[in-house]
Design an enzyme around this catalytic site. Structure first.
Site, PDB file in Angstrom:
ATOM      1  N   LYS A  27      -6.298 -17.852 -47.796  1.00  0.00           N
ATOM      2  CA  LYS A  27      -6.518 -18.460 -49.114  1.00  0.00           C
ATOM      3  C   LYS A  27      -6.823 -17.397 -50.172  1.00  0.00           C
ATOM      4  O   LYS A  27      -6.264 -17.421 -51.269  1.00  0.00           O
ATOM      5  CB  LYS A  27      -7.663 -19.482 -49.014  1.00  0.00           C
ATOM      6  N   SER A  28      -7.693 -16.462 -49.847  1.00  0.00           N
ATOM      7  CA  SER A  28      -8.066 -15.432 -50.834  1.00  0.00           C
ATOM      8  C   SER A  28      -6.852 -14.625 -51.259  1.00  0.00           C
ATOM      9  O   SER A  28      -6.639 -14.348 -52.451  1.00  0.00           O
ATOM     10  CB  SER A  28      -9.104 -14.481 -50.225  1.00  0.00           C
ATOM     11  N   SER A 171     -20.698 -10.797 -54.209  1.00  0.00           N
ATOM     12  CA  SER A 171     -19.658 -11.806 -54.419  1.00  0.00           C
ATOM     13  C   SER A 171     -18.322 -11.151 -54.760  1.00  0.00           C
ATOM     14  O   SER A 171     -18.186 -10.468 -55.785  1.00  0.00           O
ATOM     15  CB  SER A 171     -20.064 -12.752 -55.545  1.00  0.00           C
ATOM     16  N   ASP A 323     -18.017 -17.779 -45.277  1.00  0.00           N
ATOM     17  CA  ASP A 323     -17.436 -19.128 -45.189  1.00  0.00           C
ATOM     18  C   ASP A 323     -17.535 -19.725 -43.778  1.00  0.00           C
ATOM     19  O   ASP A 323     -17.187 -20.888 -43.572  1.00  0.00           O
ATOM     20  CB  ASP A 323     -15.965 -19.098 -45.628  1.00  0.00           C
ATOM     21  N   LYS A 350     -22.001 -22.815 -52.535  1.00  0.00           N
ATOM     22  CA  LYS A 350     -20.599 -22.984 -52.143  1.00  0.00           C
ATOM     23  C   LYS A 350     -20.139 -24.389 -52.560  1.00  0.00           C
ATOM     24  O   LYS A 350     -20.759 -25.016 -53.402  1.00  0.00           O
ATOM     25  CB  LYS A 350     -20.448 -22.747 -50.642  1.00  0.00           C
ATOM     26  N   ARG A 397     -15.146 -27.261 -45.467  1.00  0.00           N
ATOM     27  CA  ARG A 397     -15.623 -26.557 -44.266  1.00  0.00           C
ATOM     28  C   ARG A 397     -16.698 -27.344 -43.525  1.00  0.00           C
ATOM     29  O   ARG A 397     -16.840 -27.221 -42.311  1.00  0.00           O
ATOM     30  CB  ARG A 397     -16.095 -25.149 -44.621  1.00  0.00           C
TER      31      ARG A 397
HETATM   32  C1  S3P Z   1     -13.750 -15.650 -51.983  1.00  0.00           C
HETATM   33  C2  S3P Z   1     -15.012 -15.127 -51.985  1.00  0.00           C
HETATM   34  C3  S3P Z   1     -16.171 -15.810 -51.403  1.00  0.00           C
HETATM   35  C4  S3P Z   1     -15.757 -16.971 -50.494  1.00  0.00           C
HETATM   36  C5  S3P Z   1     -14.654 -17.791 -51.067  1.00  0.00           C
HETATM   37  C6  S3P Z   1     -13.435 -16.928 -51.343  1.00  0.00           C
HETATM   38  C7  S3P Z   1     -12.677 -14.872 -52.610  1.00  0.00           C
HETATM   39  O1  S3P Z   1     -16.952 -16.324 -52.453  1.00  0.00           O
HETATM   40  O2  S3P Z   1     -16.861 -17.785 -50.204  1.00  0.00           O
HETATM   41  O3  S3P Z   1     -14.282 -18.829 -50.179  1.00  0.00           O
HETATM   42  O4  S3P Z   1     -11.486 -15.171 -52.375  1.00  0.00           O
HETATM   43  O5  S3P Z   1     -12.973 -13.911 -53.343  1.00  0.00           O
HETATM   44  P1  S3P Z   1     -18.085 -15.396 -53.173  1.00  0.00           P
HETATM   45  O6  S3P Z   1     -17.404 -14.249 -53.774  1.00  0.00           O
HETATM   46  O7  S3P Z   1     -18.712 -16.268 -54.206  1.00  0.00           O
HETATM   47  O8  S3P Z   1     -19.023 -15.029 -52.064  1.00  0.00           O
END
Ligand code: S3P
Length: 441
Positions: A27-28, A171, A323, A350, A397
């Site tokens: 996803k990221s 983050s 996550d 979250k 989740r």
């Molecule tokens: C993500 C970063 C994380 C994660 C999210 C995806 C990303 O959040 O929890 O599901 O793609 O950069 P945070 O950066 O707020 O920890």
């Protein structure tokens, strides 16, 4: 955005779970591929893009900003507009449930002379945006409303000023938003991070031709991007999402007689804390055939049913498995002894307050669990009763983690709504059924 009526689902004792399979794209990386494709010149072709609601909303967002993203055959194509080349959208942009889509796009939009109204669903509209808006405002972004929750209207500017920012929270979303804003800013922008968070933005910016350097100073990482560089459209192959694979791997560890292999999963060390923890608990989880694909490390992950023991998960590991805590907490319920998960402050912001929601879900299924401060403690047992109804609070989740619980507990486990699973892992149910899981609507 309104939500359809909740749709509950029950997971029943199953198994053994067996199979060799793949999970959908990360996803990221999918979000970032669409965004950088929009900011590059020429066409970007993305293979393996995750086609979940969150990512589709990002595809719509870049399209609304003048960089059309569409699927042709098996490949997604984004027609990029070049750095600083996005244009005024016609109406508000709906990000649905996605914090990543919203926060990263704030950085993408910031260096453009556009006014954008951003809206989201009930869960997203409760999540804090100041963590991204405060540094972006210092760079020159204007925010019409004096609050830090969606709906919001932001006004970007092509005159953004470069910035040096030390992350107050670990983050990747905040880091990425500033780097993406820095990309469209004259001069160099630096983000300083104390704890390593996922580095897909840095890797992908380099893949598209941007100059991103990292230096370690006094134990902190300084990440610098040279602004107003031209990106070029690229080919991107998205590896399998380790955060989706986590549910299947956990299920295989918990259901007697199971053995599964998931091929082509991203194993970037900023994402694998969950797997390290499972191994420390005694889980038979191995990375096979490790290789590099498209600038990211990838492996096939094999898991077999295992006898597990409780462990203490150190706070430093939290960013690399942020996550996966709901899933780990469910695994811990089946382990011998106590599992302590420390440093979970970020879990409270979250898609739901996952610290409280996870403890409540465990308690509803007869497990002793305590959420105190930033720590979650789970008391494992060899007789997980189950039988509970779990409130998912619009959190995908939460739903998937507790459905996995029901596959191995004495009694079935019901989650109150599986609708949100489509935001990250629409194939969850069909893949789980393919390896032998039993669900009842
Ligand atoms: C993500 C970063 C994380 C994660 C999210 C995806 C990303 O959040 O929890 O599901 O793609 O950069 P945070 O950066 O707020 O920890």
């Amino acid at each position: 955005m309104t939500h359809p009526a909740p749709s509950p689902l029950t997971a029943l004792r199953s198994g053994p779970l067996r199979g060799v399979l793949r999970v959908p794209g990360d996803k990221s990386i999918s979000h970032r591929a669409l965004m950088l494709g929009a900011l590059a010149t020429g066409t970007t072709r993305i293979r393996g893009l995750l086609e979940s609601e969150d990512v589709i909303n990002t595809a719509r967002a870049v399209t609304a900003l003048g960089a059309p993203a569409r699927k042709t055959g098996e490949t997604w194509e984004v027609l990029g507009r070049g750095t600083g080349g996005l244009s005024q959208p016609e109406g508000p942009i709906d990000f649905g449930n996605s914090g990543t889509g919203t926060r990263l796009m704030m950085g993408v939009i910031a260096p453009h002379d556009v006014n954008v109204t951003m809206v989201g669903d009930a869960s997203l509209s409760k999540r804090p945006m100041a963590r991204v808006l405060s540094p972006l405002k210092e760079m020159g972004l204007a925010v019409e409303e004096n609050r830090d929750r969606l709906p919001l209207t932001i006004r970007g500017t092509s005159q953004l000023t470069p910035f040096v920012y030390k992350l107050p929270v670990p983050s990747a979303q905040v880091k990425s938003a500033i780097l993406l804003a820095g990309l469209g800013t004259a001069g160099s922008t630096t983000v300083i991070e104390k704890e390593a968070t996922r580095d897909h933005t840095e890797r992908m910016l380099r893949h598209f031709g941007a100059e991103v350097t990292t230096a370690i100073k006094d134990g902190e990482t300084h990440i610098t991007i040279k602004g107003q560089a031209e990106l070029e459209g690229r080919e991107v192959t998205v590896p399998g999402d380790p955060s989706s694979a986590a549910f299947l791997i956990a299920a295989a560890l918990l259901v007697p007689g199971s053995e599964i292999t998931i091929e082509g999963v991203l194993v970037n060390p900023t994402r694998t804390g969950f797997y390290t923890t499972l191994q420390e608990m005694g889980g038979d989880v191995v990375f096979l055939n490790e290789r590099e694909e498209g600038g990211e490390p990838v492996a096939d992950i094999r898991a077999r049913f295992s006898k597990l023991s409780g462990v203490t998960v150190p706070a430093e590991r939290a960013p690399s498995m942020i996550d996966e805590y709901p899933m780990l907490a469910v695994v811990a319920a089946f382990a011998d002894g106590v599992t302590r998960m420390e440093g979970l402050a970020e879990l409270k912001v979250k898609e739901s307050d996952r610290l409280a929601a996870t403890a409540d879900g465990l308690i509803a299924n007869g497990i002793r669990a305590e959420a105190e401060g930033d720590t979650l403690t789970v008391y494992g047992t060899d007789q997980v009763l189950g039988g509970g109804l779990v409130a998912t609070h619009l959190d995908h989740r939460m739903a998937m983690s507790f459905l996995v619980m029901g596959l191995a507990s004495e009694n079935s486990v019901t989650v109150d709504d599986v609708g949100m699973i489509a935001t990250s892992f629409p194939e969850f149910r069909s893949l789980m059924e393919r390896i032998g899981s039993n669900f009842r609507a």
